[in-house]
Scaffold this motif. Structure first.
Motif, PDB file in Angstrom:
ATOM      1  N   GLN A 289       0.861  -1.187   0.000  1.00  0.00           N
ATOM      2  CA  GLN A 289       0.000   0.000   0.000  1.00  0.00           C
ATOM      3  C   GLN A 289       0.899   1.239   0.000  1.00  0.00           C
ATOM      4  OE1 GLN A 289      -2.592   0.602   3.440  1.00  0.00           O
ATOM      5  NE2 GLN A 289      -4.192   1.414   2.085  1.00  0.00           N
TER       6      GLN A 289
ATOM      7  N   SER B 171      -7.628 -12.933   6.947  1.00  0.00           N
ATOM      8  CA  SER B 171      -7.096 -11.611   7.279  1.00  0.00           C
ATOM      9  C   SER B 171      -5.919 -11.711   8.238  1.00  0.00           C
ATOM     10  CB  SER B 171      -8.206 -10.766   7.903  1.00  0.00           C
ATOM     11  OG  SER B 171      -7.633  -9.688   8.599  1.00  0.00           O
ATOM     12  N   PRO B 172      -4.899 -10.878   8.004  1.00  0.00           N
ATOM     13  CA  PRO B 172      -3.793 -10.861   8.978  1.00  0.00           C
ATOM     14  C   PRO B 172      -4.276 -10.441  10.367  1.00  0.00           C
ATOM     15  CG  PRO B 172      -3.531  -9.088   7.355  1.00  0.00           C
ATOM     16  CD  PRO B 172      -4.664  -9.940   6.885  1.00  0.00           C
ATOM     17  N   ALA B 173      -5.345  -9.635  10.410  1.00  0.00           N
ATOM     18  CA  ALA B 173      -5.881  -9.236  11.727  1.00  0.00           C
ATOM     19  C   ALA B 173      -6.303 -10.469  12.527  1.00  0.00           C
ATOM     20  CB  ALA B 173      -7.051  -8.292  11.539  1.00  0.00           C
TER      21      ALA B 173
ATOM     22  N   ILE C  21      -2.493 -13.143  12.468  1.00  0.00           N
ATOM     23  CA  ILE C  21      -1.229 -12.695  13.081  1.00  0.00           C
ATOM     24  C   ILE C  21      -1.206 -12.973  14.605  1.00  0.00           C
ATOM     25  CG2 ILE C  21       0.187 -10.654  13.648  1.00  0.00           C
ATOM     26  CD1 ILE C  21       0.671 -11.365  10.778  1.00  0.00           C
TER      27      ILE C  21
ATOM     28  N   VAL D  54       8.561 -12.285   5.514  1.00  0.00           N
ATOM     29  CA  VAL D  54       7.994 -10.995   5.078  1.00  0.00           C
ATOM     30  C   VAL D  54       9.122  -9.990   4.846  1.00  0.00           C
ATOM     31  CG1 VAL D  54       6.599  -9.019   5.805  1.00  0.00           C
ATOM     32  CG2 VAL D  54       5.743 -11.342   6.189  1.00  0.00           C
TER      33      VAL D  54
ATOM     34  N   ASN E 150       5.611  -4.280   8.873  1.00  0.00           N
ATOM     35  CA  ASN E 150       5.058  -4.409  10.239  1.00  0.00           C
ATOM     36  C   ASN E 150       5.870  -5.412  11.051  1.00  0.00           C
ATOM     37  OD1 ASN E 150       2.431  -2.818  10.402  1.00  0.00           O
ATOM     38  ND2 ASN E 150       2.230  -3.895   8.449  1.00  0.00           N
TER      39      ASN E 150
ATOM     40  N   SER F  28       6.073  -7.665  14.479  1.00  0.00           N
ATOM     41  CA  SER F  28       5.371  -8.202  15.663  1.00  0.00           C
ATOM     42  C   SER F  28       6.250  -8.018  16.904  1.00  0.00           C
ATOM     43  CB  SER F  28       5.092  -9.691  15.458  1.00  0.00           C
ATOM     44  OG  SER F  28       4.905 -10.313  16.697  1.00  0.00           O
TER      45      SER F  28
ATOM     46  N   ASP G  39      -0.009   2.558  14.735  1.00  0.00           N
ATOM     47  CA  ASP G  39      -1.263   2.654  15.518  1.00  0.00           C
ATOM     48  C   ASP G  39      -1.131   3.641  16.665  1.00  0.00           C
ATOM     49  OD1 ASP G  39      -2.064   0.595  13.844  1.00  0.00           O
ATOM     50  OD2 ASP G  39      -1.599  -0.984  15.308  1.00  0.00           O
TER      51      ASP G  39
ATOM     52  N   LYS H 248       2.753   6.923  13.340  1.00  0.00           N
ATOM     53  CA  LYS H 248       1.675   6.609  12.405  1.00  0.00           C
ATOM     54  C   LYS H 248       0.358   6.738  13.159  1.00  0.00           C
ATOM     55  CE  LYS H 248       0.840   3.323   8.721  1.00  0.00           C
ATOM     56  NZ  LYS H 248       1.276   2.059   8.132  1.00  0.00           N
TER      57      LYS H 248
ATOM     58  N   GLN I 121      -5.753   4.612  12.410  1.00  0.00           N
ATOM     59  CA  GLN I 121      -6.868   4.918  11.537  1.00  0.00           C
ATOM     60  C   GLN I 121      -8.187   5.131  12.293  1.00  0.00           C
ATOM     61  OE1 GLN I 121      -8.431   1.397   9.150  1.00  0.00           O
ATOM     62  NE2 GLN I 121      -6.292   0.790   9.416  1.00  0.00           N
TER      63      GLN I 121
ATOM     64  N   GLY J 103      -3.930   5.215   2.634  1.00  0.00           N
ATOM     65  CA  GLY J 103      -5.323   4.766   2.781  1.00  0.00           C
ATOM     66  C   GLY J 103      -5.962   4.529   1.432  1.00  0.00           C
TER      67      GLY J 103
ATOM     68  N   PRO K  38      -4.220  -1.844  -0.345  1.00  0.00           N
ATOM     69  CA  PRO K  38      -3.032  -2.708  -0.464  1.00  0.00           C
ATOM     70  C   PRO K  38      -3.203  -3.577  -1.707  1.00  0.00           C
ATOM     71  CG  PRO K  38      -3.893  -2.753   1.765  1.00  0.00           C
ATOM     72  CD  PRO K  38      -4.898  -2.037   0.947  1.00  0.00           C
TER      73      PRO K  38
HETATM   74  N1  LIG Z   1       3.275  -8.274  12.171  1.00  0.00           N
HETATM   75  C1  LIG Z   1       2.680  -8.099  11.004  1.00  0.00           C
HETATM   76  N2  LIG Z   1       1.488  -7.556  10.961  1.00  0.00           N
HETATM   77  C2  LIG Z   1       0.901  -7.425   9.772  1.00  0.00           C
HETATM   78  C3  LIG Z   1       1.510  -7.798   8.613  1.00  0.00           C
HETATM   79  N3  LIG Z   1       0.667  -7.516   7.609  1.00  0.00           N
HETATM   80  C4  LIG Z   1      -0.394  -6.984   8.134  1.00  0.00           C
HETATM   81  N4  LIG Z   1      -0.273  -6.916   9.431  1.00  0.00           N
HETATM   82  C5  LIG Z   1      -1.180  -6.407  10.410  1.00  0.00           C
HETATM   83  O1  LIG Z   1      -2.383  -6.999  10.251  1.00  0.00           O
HETATM   84  C6  LIG Z   1      -3.395  -6.112  10.588  1.00  0.00           C
HETATM   85  C7  LIG Z   1      -4.410  -6.105   9.490  1.00  0.00           C
HETATM   86  O2  LIG Z   1      -3.761  -5.762   8.296  1.00  0.00           O
HETATM   87  P1  LIG Z   1      -4.560  -5.580   7.015  1.00  0.00           P
HETATM   88  O3  LIG Z   1      -5.726  -6.417   6.990  1.00  0.00           O
HETATM   89  O4  LIG Z   1      -3.569  -5.671   5.967  1.00  0.00           O
HETATM   90  O5  LIG Z   1      -5.045  -4.121   7.163  1.00  0.00           O
HETATM   91  C8  LIG Z   1      -4.174  -3.057   6.842  1.00  0.00           C
HETATM   92  C9  LIG Z   1      -4.698  -2.282   5.691  1.00  0.00           C
HETATM   93  O6  LIG Z   1      -5.245  -3.072   4.726  1.00  0.00           O
HETATM   94  C10 LIG Z   1      -5.753  -1.435   6.354  1.00  0.00           C
HETATM   95  N5  LIG Z   1      -6.014  -0.209   5.622  1.00  0.00           N
HETATM   96  C11 LIG Z   1      -5.158   0.550   4.874  1.00  0.00           C
HETATM   97  N6  LIG Z   1      -5.830   1.665   4.396  1.00  0.00           N
HETATM   98  C12 LIG Z   1      -7.088   1.576   4.849  1.00  0.00           C
HETATM   99  C13 LIG Z   1      -8.207   2.364   4.691  1.00  0.00           C
HETATM  100  O7  LIG Z   1      -8.208   3.420   4.060  1.00  0.00           O
HETATM  101  N7  LIG Z   1      -9.364   1.983   5.342  1.00  0.00           N
HETATM  102  C14 LIG Z   1      -9.385   0.819   6.045  1.00  0.00           C
HETATM  103  N8  LIG Z   1     -10.534   0.475   6.644  1.00  0.00           N
HETATM  104  N9  LIG Z   1      -8.359   0.040   6.170  1.00  0.00           N
HETATM  105  C15 LIG Z   1      -7.192   0.403   5.596  1.00  0.00           C
HETATM  106  O8  LIG Z   1      -5.179  -1.060   7.577  1.00  0.00           O
HETATM  107  C16 LIG Z   1      -4.211  -2.018   7.967  1.00  0.00           C
HETATM  108  C17 LIG Z   1      -2.913  -1.309   8.038  1.00  0.00           C
HETATM  109  O9  LIG Z   1      -2.359  -1.701   9.185  1.00  0.00           O
HETATM  110  P2  LIG Z   1      -1.120  -0.963   9.800  1.00  0.00           P
HETATM  111  O10 LIG Z   1      -0.771   0.114   8.893  1.00  0.00           O
HETATM  112  O11 LIG Z   1      -0.056  -1.979   9.940  1.00  0.00           O
HETATM  113  O12 LIG Z   1      -1.578  -0.464  11.147  1.00  0.00           O
HETATM  114  C18 LIG Z   1      -2.755  -4.796  10.765  1.00  0.00           C
HETATM  115  O13 LIG Z   1      -2.642  -4.477  12.071  1.00  0.00           O
HETATM  116  C19 LIG Z   1      -1.423  -4.960  10.197  1.00  0.00           C
HETATM  117  O14 LIG Z   1      -0.434  -4.207  10.856  1.00  0.00           O
HETATM  118  C20 LIG Z   1       2.797  -8.343   8.666  1.00  0.00           C
HETATM  119  O15 LIG Z   1       3.454  -8.695   7.677  1.00  0.00           O
HETATM  120  N10 LIG Z   1       3.380  -8.474   9.902  1.00  0.00           N
END
Ligand SMILES: Nc1nc2c(ncn2[C@@H]2O[C@H](COP(=O)(O)O[C@H]3[C@@H](O)[C@H](n4cnc5c(=O)[nH]c(N)nc54)O[C@@H]3COP(=O)(O)O)[C@@H](O)[C@H]2O)c(=O)[nH]1
Length: 740
Positions: free
Chosen positions: A503, A531-533, A536, A552, A576, A578, A639, A659, A662, A716, A722
């Motif tokens: 992204q 989902s990684p949420a 992970i 990664v 990201n 962990s 976050d 950062k 969101q 975003g 992404p």
């Molecule tokens: N340790 C690791 N954590 C990882 C890795 N890859 C992802 N993550 C963590 O998983 C959580 C969920 O990630 P994801 O589903 O990829 O969500 C990310 C984005 O897709 C989402 N995003 C981005 N822009 C927007 C938007 O405009 N609106 C919206 N609703 N969602 C959006 O946000 C997540 C971005 O997360 P982050 O920037 O990292 O806070 C998440 O916590 C990831 O960190 C990994 O390889 N390792």
């Protein structure tokens, strides 16, 4: 009484007249009849005359009856008669009187002993007859026989006695038996006439006895007797006067050689002593054996208690372990079932306990666990069970507790956890996450209740930790899913089910793509996209995050280098991180190695750390951050605003960017509070010399506010979701920053 031959020679001469002859005969007859002994005149083996005594001896009524009877009839048989004749006549024919003792026969046939004296009337002419004087000596003979027998018996006794027998007169040996002589080694008769001093080794012994003997009493004792060869033998002697009424008439002594007896007694005494010794030794051995058995039994009992203890208790905290918990749970559940009473199980997991071990060492970690165990135990009632089931996991079994009761206990535990623990010089706070399951609604057996409480605890962790959660049926489905994902995760890497999406991150001022954030995607053949949420946290719990995170990092940098080689210039690749990865002691080295492998400079990599990573153990976090920073790696706080970052710590972190989470960005258009928070974060970052990036930017209004507040970057859906590498590649190739 005149002898028969005298009678024949003088008184039996023919008288001068018939009258005189008859008178003489009468006189003779009177003489014969009054003689005390039987007298018979025999001629030609026929009785010519006999006196009354003779008739009486042979059982006849009168001597007349005998006249004319054959003399053979007075003898037991012919042979005896002839034998007498053969013996007597040679003597008598020499004019001498023949004396003998023979058995004779009475008229009734009974035999008796008689003393016979025979004389021939005329030794020159045997035909003139013979005179026999007979005396019945049957009684005398019997006495004699008895005496002889007694004497023979006595002699036999003397000869065969196995003890010495000695007769003394005036302290001189008159006679003794053979045994006595043999005892002292003398030949037969050699001792006769010897005095006691001859063979008494200590004659003074005699003096002791003489007084008693003189009074006719028996005496004696043990003495030493001297043998002929000079050696001595021990004897027991016993003597007494032969006739107590006449003490000086001689004494008789019984002498017993007791050398053998004494030797045997000595041997016996020795054997007894040896036996006594052996018995004492055996008794001692037995006592020692009993003692050692006692010890062994004690040791064994202690071992068994120890084995039982080890099998049922946790060696570190001394709390019951899972085995004992299972036993007690079964009993408590059975009781709850019978008595229709409630029961609660609390699964407690310490939040971030691992950090303590990793940063302060296991010694501190162990001491902390012991202190926590004591505190847990102090919170609950006596009848409750607190059990340690794993590293930082505890289960509390609360018989009789319903939902309210369990909640009260959970709150008390949270309250107790707020007090810091003083371990060595560290002041540590350890919050618990707890799951509560209730009997019978959430399970009717230990395993089900335990699992339910575990699942609820997991929910408490998801709910932000340091809290508790009651089990709900929906949670069970979620936990099944979690288990399913955990299993699938273990094979996901080798089966190449992971990909990275990217992204873009946009500089708000220029609208240029400055970097991209790598976001992990998992496409499972059956479960689909996950989902990684969701996965992970599971990967973090089961440790799979380490190999996945490394992959990664390596893949993201490989891609960035690939793009750069294509001429697509991107400043940074945000990855990201962990908390589990970050706490690995060798993590900075791993990052350096992967950077080297990629051929990229360190500042091309930006590691996004969450606030929690930094705040759990700031000292260790700062050290790791410093090391990464010293290599040139960029660090940002992800976050930001959702955690509890302390500003004083934050300023010490070598991070260059915050950062903004969101959740604050999402409602910027409508929520004044979020606007205030975002504005404050941006200003604080500016004050600390840090950049800011807002994530989750979806609208132009959000972007406008961020720009207005001086936020550095945005990320975003507004710019792009992404996307796979190829898609981003196309975007990069055509990007001109036109949307800025
Ligand atoms: N340790 C690791 N954590 C990882 C890795 N890859 C992802 N993550 C963590 O998983 C959580 C969920 O990630 P994801 O589903 O990829 O969500 C990310 C984005 O897709 C989402 N995003 C981005 N822009 C927007 C938007 O405009 N609106 C919206 N609703 N969602 C959006 O946000 C997540 C971005 O997360 P982050 O920037 O990292 O806070 C998440 O916590 C990831 O960190 C990994 O390889 N390792």
């Amino acid at each position: 009484m005149p002898a028969l031959h005298d009678i024949s020679a003088s008184t039996l001469l023919p008288p001068a007249t018939d009258q005189a002859w008859l008178r003489t005969l009468r006189e003779h007859q009177v003489l014969l009849d009054n003689a005390g002994m039987g007298i018979v005149f025999i001629r030609d083996r026929v009785v010519v005359r006999a006196n009354a005594r003779y008739a009486e001896i042979f059982g006849y009524d009168s001597h007349q009856e005998l006249i004319g009877q054959g003399s053979v009839g007075f003898y037991p048989d012919q042979a005896a008669f002839r034998a007498l004749g053969r013996a007597a006549y040679p003597v008598m024919s020499r004019g001498r009187t023949y004396h003998t003792e023979r058995q004779m026969r009475r008229c009734d046939g009974r035999l008796f002993w008689a003393r016979l004296t025979g004389t021939l009337i005329n030794p020159q002419d045997t035909t003139e007859g013979s005179i026999w004087i007979i005396d019945n000596i049957d009684e005398q003979k019997n006495i004699q026989l008895r005496l002889d027998t007694a004497l023979r018996e006595k002699q036999a006794l003397l000869d065969n006695a196995l003890m010495g027998m000695v007769f003394l007169t005036q302290q001189r040996l008159t006679h003794c038996n053979r045994h006595f002589e043999q005892m002292l080694g003398y030949h037969p008769g050699e001792l006769v006439g010897t005095g006691i001093e001859h063979w008494f080794s200590h004659p003074q012994d005699w003096q002791r006895w003489s007084a008693l003997l003189a009074q006719g009493q028996a005496s004696g004792g043990e003495v030493l007797l001297r043998k002929k060869d000079g050696t001595t033998i021990a004897c027991e002697v016993r003597g007494q006067p032969v006739n107590p009424a006449q003490p000086d008439g001689g004494t008789v002594w019984i002498v017993l050689d007791i050398t053998e007896r004494q030797r045997t007694q000595a041997e016996l005494a020795q054997a007894h002593e040896a036996l006594e010794q052996t018995v004492q030794e055996r008794t001692q051995q037995l006592r020692e054996t009993v003692n050692s058995l006692h010890h062994e039994i004690n040791d064994r009992r202690k071992d068994q208690e120890r084995i039982y203890w080890l099998a049922h208790y946790d060696p570190l905290t001394s709390l019951p372990n899972r085995t004992l918990l299972a036993e007690r749970s079964s009993q408590a559940i059975e009781l709850a079932r019978k008595e229709q009473t409630p029961l609660a199980v609390i699964f407690l997991d310490l939040d971030h306990f691992k950090h303590v071990n990793d940063s302060l060492g296991h010694r501190v970690g162990d001491a902390l666990l012991v202190a926590i165990a004591q505190r847990l135990r102090a919170v609950v009632r006596e009848r409750d069970t607190v059990c340690r089931v794993g590293g930082d996991e505890f289960i509390l079994l609360l018989p009789g507790a319903n939902a309210q009761g369990a909640e009260r206990v959970a709150n008390k535990l949270l309250e107790a956890a707020r007090q810091p623990y003083q371990i060595e010089h560290h002041e540590l706070t350890m919050a618990p996450s707890m799951g509560i399951a209730l009997y019978p609604d959430d399970g009717t057996d230990f395993a089900t209740l335990n699992q339910a409480a575990d699942v609820a605890m997991y929910r408490a962790k998801l709910d932000g930790r340091n809290t508790y959660s009651f089990f709900t049926p929906e949670m069970r489905a979620q936990s099944v899913r979690a288990l399913q994902l955990e299993n699938a995760l273990r094979r996901a890497l080798e089966r190449e089910q992971f990909t990275l999406h990217y992204q873009p991150q946009i500089c708000i001022a220029t609208g240029q793509i400055t970097g991209v954030e790598a976001l992990l995607r998992w496409q499972h053949p059956e479960l689909g996209a996950i989902s990684p949420a969701e996965f992970i946290p599971i990967a973090e719990d089961c440790g799979q995050i380490l190999p996945i995170g490394e992959w990664v990092l390596r893949e993201a940098l490989r891609q960035l280098q690939a793009w750069r080689k294509m001429g697509l210039m991107l400043e940074t690749m945000a990855v990201n991180l962990s908390a589990v990865q970050f706490r690995q002691p060798q993590f900075p080295q791993l990052v350096t190695r992967i950077l080297q492998e990629s051929g990229l400079p360190a500042h091309a990599l930006e590691l996004e750390l969450t606030e929690g990573v930094a705040m759990d153990d700031p000292r260790a976090a700062i050290a790791t951050m410093d090391e990464l920073h010293s290599h040139g790696v960029l660090l940002s706080i992800d976050d930001f605003g959702t955690g509890y970052s302390s500003l004083s710590q934050l300023k010490r972190f070598p991070v260059y960017k915050l950062k903004i989470d969101q959740s604050f960005v999402r409602d910027l258009d409508d929520d004044a509070n979020d606007r205030a928070i975002v504005s404050a974060i941006i200003r604080m970052a500016q004050a600390l010399g840090m950049q800011t990036i807002a994530e989750g930017v979806e609208t132009s209004g959000q972007l406008a506010f961020l720009r207005e507040q001086g936020c550095t970057e945005a990320q975003g859906y507004y710019y792009g979701r992404p996307m796979p590498a190829t898609q981003l590649q196309a975007l990069l190739a055509g990007a001109t920053g036109s949307r800025a």
